[in-house]
Design a protein around this motif. Structure first.
Motif, mmCIF file in Angstrom:
data_model
loop_
_atom_site.group_PDB
_atom_site.id
_atom_site.type_symbol
_atom_site.label_atom_id
_atom_site.label_comp_id
_atom_site.label_asym_id
_atom_site.label_seq_id
_atom_site.Cartn_x
_atom_site.Cartn_y
_atom_site.Cartn_z
ATOM 1 N N VAL A 171 0.674 -1.173 0.129
ATOM 2 C CA VAL A 171 -0.007 -0.130 0.059
ATOM 3 C C VAL A 171 0.966 1.128 -0.092
ATOM 4 N N ASP A 172 0.291 2.681 -0.303
ATOM 5 C CA ASP A 172 1.178 3.587 -0.566
ATOM 6 C C ASP A 172 1.472 4.192 1.020
ATOM 7 N N ASP A 173 0.761 3.809 2.051
ATOM 8 C CA ASP A 173 1.406 4.276 3.388
ATOM 9 C C ASP A 173 1.151 3.109 4.181
ATOM 10 N N SER A 176 0.553 3.694 8.198
ATOM 11 C CA SER A 176 -0.657 3.875 8.610
ATOM 12 C C SER A 176 -1.651 2.660 8.696
ATOM 13 N N VAL A 177 -1.383 1.767 7.973
ATOM 14 C CA VAL A 177 -2.333 0.489 7.828
ATOM 15 C C VAL A 177 -1.754 -0.289 8.991
ATOM 16 N N LEU A 181 -3.923 -1.770 12.047
ATOM 17 C CA LEU A 181 -3.680 -3.231 12.596
ATOM 18 C C LEU A 181 -3.728 -3.432 13.952
ATOM 19 N N VAL A 182 -2.581 -2.677 14.577
ATOM 20 C CA VAL A 182 -2.276 -2.770 15.876
ATOM 21 C C VAL A 182 -3.741 -2.439 16.930
ATOM 22 N N ARG A 183 -4.235 -1.539 16.464
ATOM 23 C CA ARG A 183 -5.297 -1.342 17.042
ATOM 24 C C ARG A 183 -6.462 -2.237 17.180
ATOM 25 N N CYS A 184 -6.689 -2.830 15.922
ATOM 26 C CA CYS A 184 -7.416 -4.114 15.863
ATOM 27 C C CYS A 184 -7.108 -5.248 16.575
#
Length: 217
Positions: A171-173, A176-177, A181-184
């Motif tokens: 992905v381009d960033d 941020s993903v 993902l850590v939050r999830c």
């Protein structure tokens, strides 16, 4: 107060004058010419003028500029003060420019703001189909799934799997993903997966669990 550079001001003034002397076709032409020149940031005065002068959102959508930069500037400026207008612009643009991902981005944001995660998920998935490398689209799709987690607990696991797949595909960033993902993962019971992800994100080679269950690097 001036609304925007002279070309916009001049065309808006001409549009108002044309409508006042019962020349609606000329007024529409001048108004279209003005909107074609719009760029970010769009002044609040211009948005107030448009929504006061054009009470029907679909009418403004019919006048929206073809130029993608001008269209996006107008649509995003409408999202907070006049979401119904932004929605009308996005629906019309999706119909007339089916290969343009920006209307789907607008509609995803609008649906989340209206607490309609099901609709947001629908738009986000279509957006990702067009721009699979767009990190923002993957984050918003995951956000839409999390908003439905109470009614459908499986949405969390699906969001995690999709975010992991997005990172693997590229992905381009990615940062941020990874953060989302850590939050999830923190909301899930998969402590092992969270530890692995934190290690990848932080570049830590030695991650241990404290007695309280928190990670220590």
């Amino acid at each position: 107060a001036r609304l925007r550079p002279a070309s916009v001001d001049t065309n808006l003034t001409a549009a108002v004058a044309a409508f006042e002397v019962d020349r609606p076709l000329a007024g529409v032409d001048y108004l279209r010419a003005a909107l074609t020149q719009v760029r970010r940031p769009v002044p609040d005065e211009l948005i107030a003028f448009l929504t006061a002068s054009i009470p029907e959102p679909r009418q403004l959508a019919a006048l929206a500029p073809e130029d993608p930069e001008a269209w996006a500037a107008l649509a995003w400026a409408l999202i907070e003060p006049a979401p119904a207008y932004a929605r009308a612009l996005a629906v019309a643009r999706t119909s007339s420019h089916p290969d343009d991902p920006e209307p789907l981005r607008v509609q995803t944001r609008l649906a989340l703001a209206r607490n309609n995660p099901g609709l947001a998920l629908h738009h986000a998935r279509m957006w990702i189909a067009m721009e699979p490398e767009r990190a923002e689209a993957h984050r918003l799709r995951a956000q839409a799934r999390l908003a439905q987690r109470e009614r459908n607990p499986e949405q969390l696991a699906t969001a995690i799997a999709e975010l992991e797949a997005a990172l693997k595909a590229g992905v381009d960033d990615p940062g941020s993903v990874e953060e989302f993902l850590v939050r999830c993962l923190k909301r899930s019971d998969n402590i092992f997966a969270l530890g692995l992800t934190l290690g990848l994100v932080c570049g830590a080679g030695d991650i241990r669990l404290n007695r309280d269950g928190n990670f220590r690097m």
